[in-house]
Design an enzyme around this catalytic site. Structure first.
Site, PDB file in Angstrom:
ATOM      1  N   GLY A  64      -8.713 -23.707 -42.289  1.00  0.00           N
ATOM      2  CA  GLY A  64     -10.145 -23.924 -42.257  1.00  0.00           C
ATOM      3  C   GLY A  64     -10.679 -23.841 -40.842  1.00  0.00           C
ATOM      4  O   GLY A  64      -9.964 -23.501 -39.905  1.00  0.00           O
TER       5      GLY A  64
ATOM      6  N   THR B 131       3.498 -21.881 -45.806  1.00  0.00           N
ATOM      7  CA  THR B 131       3.380 -20.436 -46.003  1.00  0.00           C
ATOM      8  C   THR B 131       3.501 -19.621 -44.712  1.00  0.00           C
ATOM      9  O   THR B 131       4.274 -18.656 -44.682  1.00  0.00           O
ATOM     10  CB  THR B 131       2.096 -20.084 -46.771  1.00  0.00           C
ATOM     11  OG1 THR B 131       0.980 -20.742 -46.165  1.00  0.00           O
ATOM     12  CG2 THR B 131       2.207 -20.519 -48.217  1.00  0.00           C
ATOM     13  N   PRO B 132       2.771 -19.941 -43.626  1.00  0.00           N
ATOM     14  CA  PRO B 132       2.967 -19.121 -42.416  1.00  0.00           C
ATOM     15  C   PRO B 132       4.343 -19.308 -41.813  1.00  0.00           C
ATOM     16  O   PRO B 132       4.884 -18.398 -41.181  1.00  0.00           O
ATOM     17  CB  PRO B 132       1.859 -19.618 -41.476  1.00  0.00           C
ATOM     18  CG  PRO B 132       1.560 -21.003 -41.928  1.00  0.00           C
ATOM     19  CD  PRO B 132       1.747 -20.976 -43.413  1.00  0.00           C
TER      20      PRO B 132
ATOM     21  N   GLU C 216     -14.383  -9.577 -29.541  1.00  0.00           N
ATOM     22  CA  GLU C 216     -14.129  -9.180 -30.925  1.00  0.00           C
ATOM     23  C   GLU C 216     -14.076  -7.664 -31.074  1.00  0.00           C
ATOM     24  O   GLU C 216     -13.293  -7.138 -31.874  1.00  0.00           O
ATOM     25  CB  GLU C 216     -15.194  -9.808 -31.838  1.00  0.00           C
ATOM     26  CG  GLU C 216     -14.971 -11.305 -31.993  1.00  0.00           C
ATOM     27  CD  GLU C 216     -16.200 -12.060 -32.468  1.00  0.00           C
ATOM     28  OE1 GLU C 216     -17.138 -11.418 -32.993  1.00  0.00           O
ATOM     29  OE2 GLU C 216     -16.221 -13.300 -32.302  1.00  0.00           O
TER      30      GLU C 216
ATOM     31  N   ARG D 276     -11.838 -15.923 -48.259  1.00  0.00           N
ATOM     32  CA  ARG D 276     -10.945 -17.037 -47.943  1.00  0.00           C
ATOM     33  C   ARG D 276      -9.760 -16.497 -47.144  1.00  0.00           C
ATOM     34  O   ARG D 276      -9.347 -15.353 -47.343  1.00  0.00           O
ATOM     35  CB  ARG D 276     -10.423 -17.730 -49.209  1.00  0.00           C
ATOM     36  CG  ARG D 276     -11.459 -18.438 -50.045  1.00  0.00           C
ATOM     37  CD  ARG D 276     -12.085 -19.625 -49.343  1.00  0.00           C
ATOM     38  NE  ARG D 276     -13.028 -20.305 -50.217  1.00  0.00           N
ATOM     39  CZ  ARG D 276     -14.296 -19.990 -50.349  1.00  0.00           C
ATOM     40  NH1 ARG D 276     -14.789 -18.945 -49.688  1.00  0.00           N
ATOM     41  NH2 ARG D 276     -15.096 -20.673 -51.144  1.00  0.00           N
ATOM     42  N   GLN D 277      -9.209 -17.333 -46.285  1.00  0.00           N
ATOM     43  CA  GLN D 277      -8.039 -16.946 -45.507  1.00  0.00           C
ATOM     44  C   GLN D 277      -6.772 -17.490 -46.179  1.00  0.00           C
ATOM     45  O   GLN D 277      -6.738 -18.657 -46.595  1.00  0.00           O
ATOM     46  CB  GLN D 277      -8.126 -17.487 -44.072  1.00  0.00           C
ATOM     47  CG  GLN D 277      -9.097 -16.743 -43.181  1.00  0.00           C
ATOM     48  CD  GLN D 277     -10.549 -17.058 -43.482  1.00  0.00           C
ATOM     49  OE1 GLN D 277     -10.916 -18.216 -43.656  1.00  0.00           O
ATOM     50  NE2 GLN D 277     -11.383 -16.034 -43.552  1.00  0.00           N
TER      51      GLN D 277
ATOM     52  N   SER E  27      -2.476 -17.391 -45.464  1.00  0.00           N
ATOM     53  CA  SER E  27      -1.373 -16.993 -44.591  1.00  0.00           C
ATOM     54  C   SER E  27      -0.481 -15.993 -45.317  1.00  0.00           C
ATOM     55  O   SER E  27      -0.265 -16.089 -46.524  1.00  0.00           O
ATOM     56  CB  SER E  27      -0.539 -18.216 -44.199  1.00  0.00           C
ATOM     57  OG  SER E  27      -1.307 -19.122 -43.439  1.00  0.00           O
TER      58      SER E  27
ATOM     59  N   TYR F  10     -24.737 -11.794 -34.337  1.00  0.00           N
ATOM     60  CA  TYR F  10     -25.000 -12.752 -33.258  1.00  0.00           C
ATOM     61  C   TYR F  10     -26.493 -12.876 -32.980  1.00  0.00           C
ATOM     62  O   TYR F  10     -26.976 -13.954 -32.607  1.00  0.00           O
ATOM     63  CB  TYR F  10     -24.245 -12.349 -31.995  1.00  0.00           C
ATOM     64  CG  TYR F  10     -22.795 -12.757 -32.025  1.00  0.00           C
ATOM     65  CD1 TYR F  10     -22.414 -14.035 -31.634  1.00  0.00           C
ATOM     66  CD2 TYR F  10     -21.804 -11.885 -32.458  1.00  0.00           C
ATOM     67  CE1 TYR F  10     -21.080 -14.430 -31.669  1.00  0.00           C
ATOM     68  CE2 TYR F  10     -20.473 -12.257 -32.495  1.00  0.00           C
ATOM     69  CZ  TYR F  10     -20.122 -13.535 -32.108  1.00  0.00           C
ATOM     70  OH  TYR F  10     -18.801 -13.921 -32.150  1.00  0.00           O
TER      71      TYR F  10
ATOM     72  N   GLY G 233       1.293 -25.838 -46.490  1.00  0.00           N
ATOM     73  CA  GLY G 233       1.387 -25.509 -45.069  1.00  0.00           C
ATOM     74  C   GLY G 233       2.642 -24.743 -44.695  1.00  0.00           C
ATOM     75  O   GLY G 233       2.742 -24.215 -43.586  1.00  0.00           O
TER      76      GLY G 233
ATOM     77  N   HIS H 162     -13.468 -14.278 -36.838  1.00  0.00           N
ATOM     78  CA  HIS H 162     -14.672 -13.477 -37.043  1.00  0.00           C
ATOM     79  C   HIS H 162     -14.331 -12.048 -37.462  1.00  0.00           C
ATOM     80  O   HIS H 162     -14.973 -11.489 -38.363  1.00  0.00           O
ATOM     81  CB  HIS H 162     -15.513 -13.458 -35.767  1.00  0.00           C
ATOM     82  CG  HIS H 162     -16.312 -14.702 -35.568  1.00  0.00           C
ATOM     83  ND1 HIS H 162     -17.172 -14.884 -34.505  1.00  0.00           N
ATOM     84  CD2 HIS H 162     -16.400 -15.847 -36.301  1.00  0.00           C
ATOM     85  CE1 HIS H 162     -17.741 -16.072 -34.594  1.00  0.00           C
ATOM     86  NE2 HIS H 162     -17.285 -16.678 -35.679  1.00  0.00           N
TER      87      HIS H 162
END
Length: 399
Positions: A393, A278-279, A136, A205-206, A208, A94, A276, A84
């Protein structure tokens, strides 16, 4: 919450188990209809493939099941909190979500949604919202108190764009304001935001971070989704096809809870499929640059040599560090090579080298990939507390 209200919430558990996704699909449709500005915040790809609806349904169910002691959900709360804050979600969001969630319960359940039940869920949601937004805010505070840290979105310049394989390209991102950048824990991700003309939306988008902390730049390595019109593919393909050195992108500060543990003596086993890795690359580079030299086992699977990103880099690392061993699985192998195997990743083939009660395991790849290797390690009596995994995701795995 009163005891009676908790019992009313728990009474909805069977409905949530069977029809939770129906409820959350209705909720998102309703919210975007009444608050279309939130379409710029939420990943439209995860809406299209229903990952977001499923993840929310599982979260609501878990909260109902643990309404007597929500503290047991803290690891999930922490993970969601990082996601978040990476999306710049604030306390005011919220209130919007709560309004539409309670209205959706009423509209989906119909006559079953009594005033007492809706009242109980309203109190339950507010307590959850207070818990989440409070946690948060602590994460936001940590970000701004760190040297080079920030909250919200910050412009970064693409200084370099490097092709790593037939499918994967790396982007080297430097702060446009030339100020310091926040450090990060190897394994964490960035949220990157771009405008998508095809959707007429800003979309986050996320990705790594695929390099070790260095104080100057972040590197992300992105897979091109050839021919994809899926919203996720549109972002990745725009990075590949449109974004060039000198262009700007918006980033949020590093986030994420899938990180390299501070246990230098333990053997590290990195298990990845495709993008996968990358991190895990960030973790590997950090380890080989550090003073401690634990044994490192690198297990990776991909289609073939052409799509194998960072192959040369990993070979150099292995040659320069006696503590690093690679095991590579290709769907198709043209020529035999040491520690190279044909087929999908099968840990049983390399069991003698990687299975140990003194090792830590880091798994990253598609959902089925994670489930398969997690279960294999558990079957080999590996402590579950020594197995860490990252699902790209919205989180939907409960292992």
């Amino acid at each position: 919450m009163t005891t009676e209200q908790k019992e009313l919430v728990k009474a909805t558990i069977p409905i949530l188990r069977e029809h939770g996704v129906v409820l959350t699909k209705h909720f998102y449709q309703r919210m975007f209809q009444h608050n279309p500005e939130l379409q710029h915040v939420f990943n439209r790809g995860n809406q299209q493939n229903e990952k977001q609806q499923t993840a929310l349904a599982m979260a609501v169910l878990a909260y109902a099941e643990h309404i007597d002691d929500p503290s047991v959900l803290f690891p999930v709360v922490d993970s969601i909190g990082h996601k978040h804050t990476s999306l710049d979600i604030r306390a005011e969001h919220y209130a919007i979500v709560g309004k539409h969630l309670i209205a959706s319960i009423k509209e989906v359940l119909g006559d079953l949604a009594t005033d007492d039940l809706l009242g109980a869920w309203a109190v339950a949601y507010q307590e959850l919202a207070d818990l989440m937004s409070g946690h948060e805010q602590n994460i936001y505070n940590q970000k701004v108190n760190e040297k080079g840290g920030w909250t919200g979105w910050r412009p970064f310049v693409v200084k370099d764009k490097v092709v790593e394989s037939a499918e994967i390209t790396s982007f080297y991102l430097y702060p446009a304001d030339q100020g310091p950048i926040a450090g990060f824990k190897p394994g964490q991700y960035l949220s990157l935001r771009m405008f998508l003309p095809e959707l007429n939306l800003l979309q986050p988008r996320q990705y790594s971070i695929s390099c070790a902390p260095n104080g100057e730049y972040y590197r992300i390595s992105v897979k091109r989704e050839s021919g994809s019109q899926h919203p996720d593919g549109l972002i990745s393909n725009r990075l590949h096809q449109v974004i060039q050195p000198g262009d700007l992108v918006d980033l949020s500060a590093p986030s994420g809870v899938f990180v390299l543990q501070d246990t230098p003596a333990k053997t590290k086993v990195f298990i990845s499929g495709g993008i996968g890795q990358t991190p895990l690359l960030a973790m590997l580079e950090s380890l080989v640059q550090g003073e401690q030299k634990p044994a490192i086992k690198w297990v990776h699977g991909c289609r073939d040599l052409e799509v194998h990103a960072f192959k040369q880099r990993l070979a150099e690392v292995e040659q320069a560090n006696a503590n690093v061993t690679q095991h590579i699985f290709y769907d198709t192998v043209e020529t035999a090579a040491p520690n190279t195997y044909t087929g999908w990743v099968e840990l049983a083939q390399i069991e003698k080298d990687i299975v140990s009660q003194e090792a830590e395991y880091y798994i990253c790849g598609p959902r089925g990939f994670i489930e398969k290797h997690y279960q294999y390690l558990v079957d080999q009596k590996v402590d579950k507390a020594a197995i860490f995994f990252e699902e790209f995701g919205p989180a939907s795995l409960t292992l």
